[in-house]
Write an enzyme that holds these catalytic residues in place. Structure first.
Site, PDB file in Angstrom:
ATOM      1  N   GLY A 195      87.592  19.473  26.889  1.00 39.28           N
ATOM      2  CA  GLY A 195      87.774  18.214  26.153  1.00 39.28           C
ATOM      3  C   GLY A 195      86.479  17.444  25.904  1.00 39.28           C
ATOM      4  N   LYS A 196      85.320  18.110  25.967  1.00 35.82           N
ATOM      5  CA  LYS A 196      84.049  17.398  25.742  1.00 35.82           C
ATOM      6  C   LYS A 196      84.017  16.711  24.376  1.00 35.82           C
ATOM      7  CE  LYS A 196      81.373  21.011  26.238  1.00 35.82           C
ATOM      8  NZ  LYS A 196      82.362  22.023  26.629  1.00 35.82           N
TER       9      LYS A 196
ATOM     10  N   LYS B 174      74.814  17.162  19.226  1.00 33.77           N
ATOM     11  CA  LYS B 174      75.387  18.409  19.764  1.00 33.77           C
ATOM     12  C   LYS B 174      74.241  19.406  19.587  1.00 33.77           C
ATOM     13  CE  LYS B 174      78.486  21.684  20.782  1.00 33.77           C
ATOM     14  NZ  LYS B 174      79.435  21.796  21.884  1.00 33.77           N
TER      15      LYS B 174
ATOM     16  N   ASP C 215      82.082  20.742  15.942  1.00 34.39           N
ATOM     17  CA  ASP C 215      81.951  19.681  16.956  1.00 34.39           C
ATOM     18  C   ASP C 215      80.987  18.606  16.470  1.00 34.39           C
ATOM     19  OD1 ASP C 215      83.572  21.226  18.527  1.00 34.39           O
ATOM     20  OD2 ASP C 215      82.178  21.411  20.211  1.00 34.39           O
TER      21      ASP C 215
HETATM   22  N1  LIG Z   1      93.649  14.552  25.959  1.00 34.24           N
HETATM   23  C1  LIG Z   1      93.922  15.477  25.040  1.00 34.24           C
HETATM   24  N2  LIG Z   1      95.134  15.488  24.418  1.00 34.24           N
HETATM   25  C2  LIG Z   1      95.436  16.426  23.483  1.00 34.24           C
HETATM   26  N3  LIG Z   1      94.615  17.407  23.099  1.00 34.24           N
HETATM   27  C3  LIG Z   1      93.376  17.444  23.681  1.00 34.24           C
HETATM   28  C4  LIG Z   1      92.984  16.495  24.662  1.00 34.24           C
HETATM   29  N4  LIG Z   1      91.714  16.795  25.057  1.00 34.24           N
HETATM   30  C5  LIG Z   1      91.353  17.872  24.340  1.00 34.24           C
HETATM   31  N5  LIG Z   1      92.339  18.253  23.523  1.00 34.24           N
HETATM   32  C6  LIG Z   1      92.324  19.406  22.596  1.00 34.24           C
HETATM   33  O1  LIG Z   1      91.967  20.549  23.367  1.00 34.24           O
HETATM   34  C7  LIG Z   1      91.094  21.392  22.624  1.00 34.24           C
HETATM   35  C8  LIG Z   1      89.761  21.564  23.385  1.00 34.24           C
HETATM   36  O2  LIG Z   1      89.102  20.301  23.450  1.00 34.24           O
HETATM   37  P1  LIG Z   1      87.580  20.132  23.027  1.00 34.24           P
HETATM   38  O3  LIG Z   1      87.284  18.671  23.046  1.00 34.24           O
HETATM   39  O4  LIG Z   1      87.297  20.861  21.772  1.00 34.24           O
HETATM   40  O5  LIG Z   1      86.868  20.869  24.279  1.00 34.24           O
HETATM   41  P2  LIG Z   1      85.322  21.242  24.498  1.00 34.24           P
HETATM   42  O6  LIG Z   1      84.542  20.382  23.541  1.00 34.24           O
HETATM   43  O7  LIG Z   1      85.041  20.923  25.936  1.00 34.24           O
HETATM   44  O8  LIG Z   1      85.206  22.697  24.226  1.00 34.24           O
HETATM   45  C9  LIG Z   1      90.923  20.730  21.259  1.00 34.24           C
HETATM   46  O9  LIG Z   1      91.858  21.284  20.362  1.00 34.24           O
HETATM   47  C10 LIG Z   1      91.252  19.270  21.532  1.00 34.24           C
HETATM   48  O10 LIG Z   1      91.719  18.577  20.396  1.00 34.24           O
HETATM   49 MG   LIG Z   2      83.168  20.880  22.033  1.00 33.19          MG
END
Ligand SMILES: Nc1ncnc2c1ncn2[C@@H]1O[C@H](COP(=O)(O)OP(=O)(O)O)[C@@H](O)[C@H]1O
Ligand SMILES: [Mg+2]
Length: 229
Positions: free
Chosen positions: A15-16, A38, A55
């Site tokens: 979720g970063k 990024k 991202d």
């Molecule tokens: N709190 C949340 N509620 C719903 N979906 C989430 C939440 N946090 C992350 N996601 C979803 O989970 C997936 C991975 O999150 P992402 O932010 O892309 O992770 P990272 O950047 O660490 O790889 C994405 O599709 C994102 O929209």
């Molecule tokens: Mg990411």
């Protein structure tokens, strides 16, 4: 007020981007001049012969800046693999100095900077250096995003202890629910992580359904943003 934070995580997909974009948008709504970065993005889709760093674009959009995408995201690669491998496959070597120059340019233009990492602290950026080394080189505190599910206590403590071991400053930990599947660990993760790290969590972000009209407008992000300025 000049502040900068590096957002890392217990794992890829924790979720970063979601959290960084949420904080960026909350800061922007509160009138803060926010910049984002990024530095390295792999797994970029190819459209009309150009790589699309999803991202970086999400962060740029959330922050509302008109900074050049090539400064926000100096390195982008096609293959969805660790940064050093993605770079090697394209005959590129990632240069920390170039990343730092972009970062300093953005820092000079903004009051708060949020920098999203890739993977976790030990993800290799070059064949010799990791994301943790990059954070040390940028010399900014880090925020650990931890995916709240069974196993997160171990993952968070591994990340936290490694950060301390290599001399980084941990600003805080954010728990994040990326799934709404039933998981009994969720009711205990916050208190256990706080007990075992002796650090209060910055925030515990709930799972947010895609249908939510403005998921980034959640009050939790306003609280989190306030804790960072
Ligand atoms: N709190 C949340 N509620 C719903 N979906 C989430 C939440 N946090 C992350 N996601 C979803 O989970 C997936 C991975 O999150 P992402 O932010 O892309 O992770 P990272 O950047 O660490 O790889 C994405 O599709 C994102 O929209
Ligand atoms: Mg990411």
């Amino acid at each position: 007020m000049k502040k900068a934070y590096f957002i890392t995580a217990t794992d890829t997909g924790a979720g970063k981007t979601f959290i960084t974009a949420g904080i960026a948008e909350a800061l922007r709504r509160n009138g803060i001049n926010i910049g984002v970065m990024k530095p390295v993005e792999s797994g970029c889709a190819l459209k009309d012969g150009r790589l699309i760093p999803e991202d970086a674009l999400k962060l740029k959009d959330a922050s509302g800046t008109d900074d050049a995408l090539d400064i926000i995201n100096p390195y982008r690669f096609r293959e969805p693999v660790a940064p050093n491998i993605a770079a090697r496959l394209e005959g590129v070597e990632i240069d920390f100095e170039k990343i730092k120059n972009c970062f300093e340019t953005l820092r000079a233009a903004h009051d708060v900077m949020l920098v999203e990492g890739a993977g976790g602290l030990l993800a290799p950026v070059t064949d010799k250096k990791t994301i943790g080394d990059l954070i040390a080189y940028l010399d900014i505190p880090l925020i650990i995003v931890a995916n709240s599910k069974l196993g997160v206590i171990n993952h968070t403590l591994l990340t936290f202890r490694h950060a301390i071991d290599i001399g980084l400053t941990v600003e805080g930990i954010v728990l994040n629910r990326t799934s709404d599947l039933k998981d009994q660990s969720v009711s205990f993760n916050r208190s256990e992580i706080e007990r075992l790290t002796s650090m209060p969590l910055l925030s515990d972000i709930p799972f947010t359904k895609k249908e939510t009209p403005n998921p980034l407008g959640l009050g939790v992000f306003d609280q989190l943003a306030k804790a960072l300025i």
